[in-house]
Motif scaffolding. Sequence first.
Motif, PDB file in Angstrom:
ATOM      1  N   MET A   1       0.841  -1.184   0.000  1.00 22.22           N
ATOM      2  CA  MET A   1       0.000   0.000   0.000  1.00 22.22           C
ATOM      3  C   MET A   1       0.886   1.247   0.000  1.00 22.22           C
ATOM      4  SD  MET A   1      -3.053   1.030   2.619  1.00 22.22           S
ATOM      5  CE  MET A   1      -4.141  -0.223   1.968  1.00 22.22           C
ATOM      6  N   VAL A   2       0.557   2.187  -0.849  1.00 21.97           N
ATOM      7  CA  VAL A   2       1.361   3.400  -1.033  1.00 21.97           C
ATOM      8  C   VAL A   2       1.453   4.211   0.254  1.00 21.97           C
ATOM      9  CG1 VAL A   2       1.490   5.591  -2.284  1.00 21.97           C
ATOM     10  CG2 VAL A   2       0.844   3.506  -3.485  1.00 21.97           C
ATOM     11  N   LEU A   3       0.351   4.337   0.959  1.00 19.38           N
ATOM     12  CA  LEU A   3       0.325   5.125   2.192  1.00 19.38           C
ATOM     13  C   LEU A   3       1.307   4.559   3.214  1.00 19.38           C
ATOM     14  CD1 LEU A   3      -0.974   7.414   3.786  1.00 19.38           C
ATOM     15  CD2 LEU A   3      -2.809   5.846   4.395  1.00 19.38           C
ATOM     16  N   TYR A   4       1.328   3.231   3.340  1.00 26.22           N
ATOM     17  CA  TYR A   4       2.244   2.594   4.286  1.00 26.22           C
ATOM     18  C   TYR A   4       3.688   2.796   3.845  1.00 26.22           C
ATOM     19  CZ  TYR A   4      -1.703   0.180   6.520  1.00 26.22           C
ATOM     20  OH  TYR A   4      -2.854  -0.126   7.196  1.00 26.22           O
ATOM     21  N   ALA A   5       3.940   2.675   2.548  1.00 14.64           N
ATOM     22  CA  ALA A   5       5.291   2.875   2.021  1.00 14.64           C
ATOM     23  C   ALA A   5       5.756   4.310   2.259  1.00 14.64           C
ATOM     24  CB  ALA A   5       5.332   2.535   0.531  1.00 14.64           C
ATOM     25  N   ASN A   6       4.864   5.267   2.090  1.00 23.03           N
ATOM     26  CA  ASN A   6       5.218   6.670   2.338  1.00 23.03           C
ATOM     27  C   ASN A   6       5.574   6.892   3.804  1.00 23.03           C
ATOM     28  OD1 ASN A   6       4.768   7.305  -0.334  1.00 23.03           O
ATOM     29  ND2 ASN A   6       2.739   8.165   0.015  1.00 23.03           N
ATOM     30  N   THR A   7       4.825   6.261   4.691  1.00 23.05           N
ATOM     31  CA  THR A   7       5.096   6.406   6.125  1.00 23.05           C
ATOM     32  C   THR A   7       6.426   5.743   6.476  1.00 23.05           C
ATOM     33  OG1 THR A   7       2.722   6.472   6.527  1.00 23.05           O
ATOM     34  CG2 THR A   7       4.132   6.093   8.433  1.00 23.05           C
ATOM     35  N   LEU A   8       6.686   4.582   5.890  1.00 19.64           N
ATOM     36  CA  LEU A   8       7.985   3.928   6.111  1.00 19.64           C
ATOM     37  C   LEU A   8       9.130   4.796   5.588  1.00 19.64           C
ATOM     38  CD1 LEU A   8       7.053   0.234   5.304  1.00 19.64           C
ATOM     39  CD2 LEU A   8       7.907   1.100   7.502  1.00 19.64           C
ATOM     40  N   SER A   9       8.915   5.486   4.480  1.00 17.14           N
ATOM     41  CA  SER A   9       9.937   6.392   3.943  1.00 17.14           C
ATOM     42  C   SER A   9      10.199   7.559   4.892  1.00 17.14           C
ATOM     43  CB  SER A   9       9.514   6.937   2.579  1.00 17.14           C
ATOM     44  OG  SER A   9       9.491   5.908   1.635  1.00 17.14           O
ATOM     45  N   LEU A  10       9.135   8.082   5.492  1.00  9.75           N
ATOM     46  CA  LEU A  10       9.303   9.145   6.493  1.00  9.75           C
ATOM     47  C   LEU A  10      10.167   8.660   7.652  1.00  9.75           C
ATOM     48  CD1 LEU A  10       5.735  10.701   6.908  1.00  9.75           C
ATOM     49  CD2 LEU A  10       7.803  11.891   6.190  1.00  9.75           C
ATOM     50  N   ILE A  11       9.911   7.437   8.069  1.00 11.03           N
ATOM     51  CA  ILE A  11      10.663   6.881   9.197  1.00 11.03           C
ATOM     52  C   ILE A  11      12.124   6.675   8.808  1.00 11.03           C
ATOM     53  CG2 ILE A  11      10.856   4.879  10.733  1.00 11.03           C
ATOM     54  CD1 ILE A  11       7.714   4.698  10.463  1.00 11.03           C
ATOM     55  N   ALA A  12      12.343   6.161   7.611  1.00 10.22           N
ATOM     56  CA  ALA A  12      13.715   5.928   7.145  1.00 10.22           C
ATOM     57  C   ALA A  12      14.504   7.230   7.060  1.00 10.22           C
ATOM     58  CB  ALA A  12      13.696   5.225   5.795  1.00 10.22           C
ATOM     59  N   ALA A  13      13.837   8.315   6.735  1.00 13.84           N
ATOM     60  CA  ALA A  13      14.503   9.613   6.575  1.00 13.84           C
ATOM     61  C   ALA A  13      14.433  10.475   7.826  1.00 13.84           C
ATOM     62  CB  ALA A  13      13.883  10.357   5.390  1.00 13.84           C
ATOM     63  N   ARG A  14      14.046   9.892   8.932  1.00 17.73           N
ATOM     64  CA  ARG A  14      13.794  10.690  10.145  1.00 17.73           C
ATOM     65  C   ARG A  14      15.031  11.458  10.621  1.00 17.73           C
ATOM     66  NH1 ARG A  14      14.459   5.598  11.497  1.00 17.73           N
ATOM     67  NH2 ARG A  14      15.713   5.024  13.317  1.00 17.73           N
ATOM     68  N   HIS A  15      16.218  10.932  10.385  1.00 16.11           N
ATOM     69  CA  HIS A  15      17.432  11.610  10.858  1.00 16.11           C
ATOM     70  C   HIS A  15      17.771  12.846  10.021  1.00 16.11           C
ATOM     71  CE1 HIS A  15      18.134   8.433  13.705  1.00 16.11           C
ATOM     72  NE2 HIS A  15      18.111   7.529  12.739  1.00 16.11           N
ATOM     73  N   GLN A  16      17.238  12.910   8.815  1.00 17.34           N
ATOM     74  CA  GLN A  16      17.511  14.066   7.954  1.00 17.34           C
ATOM     75  C   GLN A  16      16.495  15.192   8.138  1.00 17.34           C
ATOM     76  OE1 GLN A  16      17.346  10.905   6.070  1.00 17.34           O
ATOM     77  NE2 GLN A  16      19.525  10.602   6.409  1.00 17.34           N
ATOM     78  N   ARG A  17      15.437  14.919   8.875  1.00 16.52           N
ATOM     79  CA  ARG A  17      14.374  15.914   9.013  1.00 16.52           C
ATOM     80  C   ARG A  17      14.389  16.519  10.412  1.00 16.52           C
ATOM     81  NH1 ARG A  17       9.704  14.184   9.014  1.00 16.52           N
ATOM     82  NH2 ARG A  17      10.078  12.005   9.320  1.00 16.52           N
ATOM     83  N   LYS A  18      14.104  17.793  10.465  1.00 18.14           N
ATOM     84  CA  LYS A  18      14.012  18.510  11.735  1.00 18.14           C
ATOM     85  C   LYS A  18      12.557  18.558  12.183  1.00 18.14           C
ATOM     86  CE  LYS A  18      18.193  20.353  12.306  1.00 18.14           C
ATOM     87  NZ  LYS A  18      18.998  19.920  13.396  1.00 18.14           N
ATOM     88  N   PRO A  19      12.330  18.449  13.477  1.00 17.75           N
ATOM     89  CA  PRO A  19      10.962  18.615  13.985  1.00 17.75           C
ATOM     90  C   PRO A  19      10.450  20.023  13.708  1.00 17.75           C
ATOM     91  CG  PRO A  19      12.394  17.657  15.646  1.00 17.75           C
ATOM     92  CD  PRO A  19      13.279  18.101  14.517  1.00 17.75           C
TER      93      PRO A  19
END
Length: 174
Positions: A1-19
Motif C-alpha cells: 500500500m502506497v500510504l504505508y510505504a510513504n510512512t515507512l519512507s518518512l521513518i527511514a529519513a527521520r534523521h535528515q528531518r528537523k521537527p
Amino acid sequence: MVLYANTLSLIAARHQRKPARSTPALDALFQRLSGCGSEADALLAEERIWHVWMHHPHRIANEALDRSADDIAARRFDVAETRLTRLLRSLPEYVEAWHKRATLYYLLGRDEQCVQDLGRTLEREPRHFAALCSFGEILLGDGDVEAACYVFSAARSLHPFLARAREVLAGRGR
C-alpha cells in the motif's frame, strides 16, 4: 500500500528531518531519554516530553485537545473526531492533535486514516515514539512483521524502555 510505504519512507529519513517545533529543552529531553540507564529515568524524561507535546501556546487549542481526549475516553468518538478535525483545520502544525486523531482512528479500526494521520505526525515530529509504535501495531495487524520490527526498532532508538517495542523485537509481540 502506497500510504504505508510513504510512512515507512518518512521513518527511514527521520534523521535528515528537523521537527517542526523543536527547542533546545526538548532536544535535551530526547538526548536524555535515548541515553537513560534506568526505566525510572526514562519515564521521567518521557513524561516531560509528553508535557511539551501536549502544550500549545493557545489556551483554546489546549482545551480542545484535552476535551477530545475526554471524549475518546467516554467513547464519544464522533464528538472527538469533529473536535480534532476542527482543531487541525485551524492549527495544522499542532503535532499532538494529529497524533490524537490517529489514535481515535486506530480505536475505530480505520487503519488507513490512522496511518495517514500518523504520517502527518511524523512529518512534523520525526521523534514521535508513540506514533511509531502505533504504526508498528498496524503493521503487525497486517502481518508485516519485518516492517513492524523496523518501526519498533526506530521507536526504541528514541526510547530504549518501550516495553511493547522490546516484546515485538524479542519475538513475543506477534
